[in-house]
Design a protein around this motif. Structure first.
Motif, PDB file in Angstrom:
ATOM      1  N   ARG A  97       0.878  -1.154   0.000  1.00  0.00           N
ATOM      2  CA  ARG A  97       0.000   0.000   0.000  1.00  0.00           C
ATOM      3  C   ARG A  97       0.924   1.214   0.000  1.00  0.00           C
ATOM      4  NH1 ARG A  97      -4.340   1.915   4.617  1.00  0.00           N
ATOM      5  NH2 ARG A  97      -5.722   3.045   3.205  1.00  0.00           N
ATOM      6  N   HIS A  98       0.596   2.236  -0.778  1.00  0.00           N
ATOM      7  CA  HIS A  98       1.579   3.297  -1.029  1.00  0.00           C
ATOM      8  C   HIS A  98       2.022   4.031   0.235  1.00  0.00           C
ATOM      9  CE1 HIS A  98       1.806   2.847  -5.284  1.00  0.00           C
ATOM     10  NE2 HIS A  98       0.507   2.974  -5.442  1.00  0.00           N
ATOM     11  N   HIS A  99       1.173   4.145   1.228  1.00  0.00           N
ATOM     12  CA  HIS A  99       1.567   4.840   2.455  1.00  0.00           C
ATOM     13  C   HIS A  99       1.090   4.018   3.645  1.00  0.00           C
ATOM     14  CE1 HIS A  99       2.361   8.145  -0.222  1.00  0.00           C
ATOM     15  NE2 HIS A  99       1.100   8.207  -0.572  1.00  0.00           N
ATOM     16  N   GLY A 100       2.005   3.277   4.247  1.00  0.00           N
ATOM     17  CA  GLY A 100       1.643   2.477   5.403  1.00  0.00           C
ATOM     18  C   GLY A 100       2.874   2.047   6.162  1.00  0.00           C
ATOM     19  N   PRO A 101       2.941   2.274   7.472  1.00  0.00           N
ATOM     20  CA  PRO A 101       4.138   1.903   8.242  1.00  0.00           C
ATOM     21  C   PRO A 101       4.379   0.404   8.266  1.00  0.00           C
ATOM     22  CG  PRO A 101       2.351   2.623   9.693  1.00  0.00           C
ATOM     23  CD  PRO A 101       1.929   2.948   8.300  1.00  0.00           C
ATOM     24  N   GLY A 102       3.292  -0.398   8.295  1.00  0.00           N
ATOM     25  CA  GLY A 102       3.489  -1.847   8.276  1.00  0.00           C
ATOM     26  C   GLY A 102       4.113  -2.307   6.975  1.00  0.00           C
ATOM     27  N   SER A 103       3.611  -1.769   5.853  1.00  0.00           N
ATOM     28  CA  SER A 103       4.198  -2.102   4.552  1.00  0.00           C
ATOM     29  C   SER A 103       5.652  -1.649   4.489  1.00  0.00           C
ATOM     30  CB  SER A 103       3.394  -1.443   3.434  1.00  0.00           C
ATOM     31  OG  SER A 103       2.120  -2.025   3.297  1.00  0.00           O
ATOM     32  N   ALA A 104       5.928  -0.469   5.010  1.00  0.00           N
ATOM     33  CA  ALA A 104       7.292   0.058   4.957  1.00  0.00           C
ATOM     34  C   ALA A 104       8.248  -0.824   5.765  1.00  0.00           C
ATOM     35  CB  ALA A 104       7.307   1.496   5.482  1.00  0.00           C
ATOM     36  N   ARG A 105       7.814  -1.233   6.974  1.00  0.00           N
ATOM     37  CA  ARG A 105       8.670  -2.109   7.776  1.00  0.00           C
ATOM     38  C   ARG A 105       8.865  -3.459   7.101  1.00  0.00           C
ATOM     39  NH1 ARG A 105       6.028   0.467  12.300  1.00  0.00           N
ATOM     40  NH2 ARG A 105       4.315  -1.014  12.117  1.00  0.00           N
ATOM     41  N   ALA A 106       7.791  -3.973   6.479  1.00  0.00           N
ATOM     42  CA  ALA A 106       7.902  -5.267   5.803  1.00  0.00           C
ATOM     43  C   ALA A 106       8.849  -5.190   4.616  1.00  0.00           C
ATOM     44  CB  ALA A 106       6.513  -5.725   5.350  1.00  0.00           C
TER      45      ALA A 106
END
Length: 771
Positions: free
Chosen positions: A20-29
């Protein structure tokens, strides 16, 4: 080989990380997957023309949120943004690649093509679509809120620790998106097929250069299309014949507020401030969040104790457990804050949402980023004048007698003239004199596009404003438009443009014979003369035009006020007010011998002419009375004629509206002049019953604009009774019960020392006498 969608041990092919373009969980993953796989190259969804700008991501002055801005060279207003925050997976991938010396590229439809296509949405091509895949997955899982579902399955995954295989979550998400693509096709957005064909072509080129040791970070929706088996010829056929424009790209600062969904950004999220906090908090995110909220509320003088913070954390955790959530989400945190820190009120909670949940963080871009020359000049002036762009709205008070404040004023006025509305004039809290200005400043990322558009007028703010003013003067369609432009030139200090504007003004004034147009133009000219005096600008030529315009208004206005209907009469009254103020200013700023007297003659004519509407006659009478050019007895005579039984009730009510209407002090005039109040009272009580309903709306509008205290006083005076008082005592008329017999000079004299003290007019000797 076919690209693999997640799974570190999957055989062959580039690693596709759908996010998802803006999401802390996605970024950490994404960060965990990159650290685990250590690819030899990273591809990120974005316009390929931005590859040259990627090294700036590692610059020490580059602080998200930022955005790639692409605009058409020949039409800068045609632009698109690709925003990135600290918690954007794409930004995390770019920074990881820069830190590890790994090549990083953008892969998507080039901006040259996307800007050439019509109906592009903000946020980059393809972000808006008819169906929401996250919403469908949430509904399938039994959630009515897509944001909550995404938080539970992705953003809060870190609370249970990362999975053994960091790429496994991406494989699961890719499987879900594949099922959606099979059911919904392109999701109501056919342009995605073109974008995905372009991505596949670029992915093939990258595999030839770097092999299969590649990680691709893109929207999860696109992952199934990138794993599809297609031919090069088929993909190129989709791109054949696409329109193209010449583009320029740069990095620009962005804001959390512009990332929010309600801003119109297609890939927006509900709570960028909350997501930013989750990504930045090293541990105990709920405790840290409640501490932030407490600090904000304390800054607004609300009492929030440490015990309140502890209780809010406990309540949020309890709510999450009761609702079966894996961790405390924004809903639980918000409910706990409302109950414990806001005492159940949504008023302080709105502040928390605005300042923290959404937030006003403004990113920063290094000076080495490409920019149009006009932007460079504006940056230089902002630094020189210490006028830093800020995302939060703020008030700015300027004292034009100070060089720095005067220069700030000129800059803001010049920017407004070229369409860059960084500042809007506001009502100041202090002095209303001409030496002060108040502004409301708010920097919006869209202003970068406006600056690029304004670059066609010049390479500096001064040059662009001058060229725009000269062009507008030539193309102005009305006399009032040229006079307003002259005022803007004086405010902005455009001395080179002023001669061109003055020539256009003189030409239009000479050709325009409409008294209404002349009256509309005069107030701006009078204000311009006053502003010119404040800014030490030579306004001799402007003064000559203004005086000539005023003379023509004095000649043409009386005939223009004859035989008007109600709406036209109200418009004429407004013009008359503007001309009256303008002539007063002209009398104090230029040589206009006899002009005030000629204007007073015009008002006398209008006040006594039966063919003129009552609202105009009443207003002319009031203006003469306020200027001391009409005796009280004559005012009473004119009012008596206007309110006589022979006058139509509607026309009489219009006269009253013109004389004492609005918040212009008419109420106080009636409070202190018993004769005028008595005439109004006598007329109103004598209106026939069958016409009273027609008169009532106008009368109510007239008196409803008064201050509550004035209305209360008038009501009390009418209740007691009205009639002639001290003002008519010499005529042998007894005072009315509602008024005193006149001025009590002894009591009035007792107030004088206090008034002199308040105004600072008393002398040291007088202060010594008072002891």
């Amino acid at each position: 080989m076919t690209p693999r969608a997640g799974g570190a041990t999957a055989p062959g092919g580039p690693l596709l990380l759908g996010v998802r373009h803006h999401g802390p969980g996605s970024a950490r993953a994404v960060l965990a997957a990159l650290e685990s796989v250590r690819p030899g190259a990273v591809l990120v969804e974005g316009p390929p023309e931005g590859d040259a700008l990627l090294p700036l991501a590692a610059h020490s002055r580059m602080r998200p949120p930022v955005a790639l801005l692409a605009h058409a060279v020949d039409d800068p207003g045609r632009a698109a943004f690709w925003p990135m925050a600290d918690f954007s997976p794409e930004w995390v991938a770019i920074r990881w690649a820069s830190a590890h010396g790994v090549p990083v590229r953008f892969v998507d439809l080039p901006a040259a093509h996307s800007l050439a296509l019509t109906e592009q949405r903000e946020g980059g091509p393809g972000e808006g679509r008819g169906m929401d895949p996250i919403g469908i997955l949430a509904g399938t899982a039994g959630y009515d809120d897509p944001e909550r579902w995404w938080e539970d399955v992705v953003e809060h995954r870190a609370t249970g620790g990362q999975p053994a295989d960091p790429c496994a979550p991406f494989a699961a998400l890719a499987e879900a998106m594949t099922a959606l693509r099979e059911a919904y096709g392109d999701g109501g957005h056919p342009q995605d097929a073109v974008r995905e064909a372009c991505m596949r072509l670029q992915l093939r080129a990258a595999r030839k250069e770097f092999g299969d040791d590649i990680a691709v970070v893109c929207g999860a929706w696109h992952v199934p299309a990138l794993t599809a088996r297609t031919t090069v010829a088929a993909d190129r056929a989709l791109l054949k014949g696409m329109p193209k424009v010449k583009t320029e790209l740069t990095w620009v600062p962005w804001t959390h507020r512009r990332l929010a969904r309600y801003s119109g950004y297609g890939a927006g999220i509900e709570s960028p401030g909350w997501y930013g906090h989750l990504f930045a908090a090293p541990d105990r995110p709920v405790e840290r969040w409640m501490t932030k909220v407490a600090g904000l509320l304390r800054d607004t003088d609300r009492t929030v104790s440490s015990a309140d913070v502890i209780e809010a954390v406990r309540l949020a955790g309890t709510l999450a457990a009761l609702r079966g959530r894996p961790a405390v989400g924004l809903d639980e945190a918000t409910d706990a804050v409302r109950a414990v820190m806001c005492e159940g009120s949504d008023v302080p909670l709105a502040l928390v949402r605005d300042r923290l949940v959404v937030g006003e963080i403004l990113g920063e871009v290094p000076d080495t980023a490409p920019a149009v020359p006009l932007q460079r000049d504006l940056d230089r002036q902002q630094r020189t004048l210490r006028l830093r762009p800020e995302a939060e709205k703020r008030e700015l008070e300027l004292d034009l007698r100070k060089d720095t404040d005067a220069a700030r004023s000129r800059l803001l006025h010049r920017l407004r003239l070229i369409g860059v509305h960084w500042g809007e004039p506001a009502a100041g809290r202090g002095s209303t004199g001409t030496f002060r200005e108040a502004w409301r400043l708010h920097w919006d990322p869209e202003l970068f596009v406006r600056i690029a558009e304004a670059g066609v007028w010049g390479t500096t703010v001064l040059g662009a404003a001058t060229a725009r003013a000269e062009a507008d003067a030539v193309s102005a369609s009305s006399l009032a438009g040229v006079t307003a432009l002259a005022e803007q030139c004086l405010l902005a200090g455009l001395t080179e443009a002023l001669p061109v504007v003055m020539r256009a003004l003189a030409d239009r004034a000479a050709l325009d014979a409409d008294a209404g147009h002349l009256a509309d133009a005069l107030p701006a000219l009078a204000r311009s003369l006053r502003y010119g005096d404040v800014r030490a600008t030579d306004t001799t030529a402007l003064g000559e035009v203004a005086v000539g315009l005023a003379e023509r208004v004095c000649v043409g206005l009386p005939p223009a006020c004859t035989g008007l209907d109600a709406d036209a009469a109200e418009e004429a009254r407004r013009r008359m007010d503007g001309v009256h103020i303008a002539i007063g200013l002209l009398a104090t700023t230029v040589r206009a011998e006899g002009l005030p007297e000629r204007w007073a003659g015009v008002l006398h004519k209008l006040s006594a002419r039966d063919a003129v509407s009552g609202v105009i006659r009443g207003r002319a009478t009031r203006l003469l009375l306020d200027d001391g050019r009409l005796a009280g007895s004559e005012t009473a005579r004119l009012m008596g004629l206007a309110l006589s039984p022979a006058a139509a009730p509607a026309e009489a009510a219009a006269w009253i509206e013109g004389f004492v209407g609005g918040a212009s002090g008419g109420g106080l005039l009636l409070v202190h002049d018993e004769r005028l109040l008595g005439l109004v009272d006598t007329w109103l009580t004598g209106v026939p019953a069958d016409t009273f309903a027609d008169v009532l709306p106008l009368v109510r509008r007239t008196f409803s604009a008064y201050e509550p205290g004035v209305r209360r006083t008038l009501g009390e005076l009418v209740r007691r009774g009205t009639g002639p008082g001290r003002a008519a005592r010499d005529e042998g008329v007894a005072p009315a019960p509602g008024f005193g017999e006149g001025l009590d000079e002894e009591r009035a004299d007792a107030v004088v020392p206090v008034v002199r003290l308040l105004l600072g007019l008393d002398t040291p000797a007088e202060r010594a006498v008072r002891g």
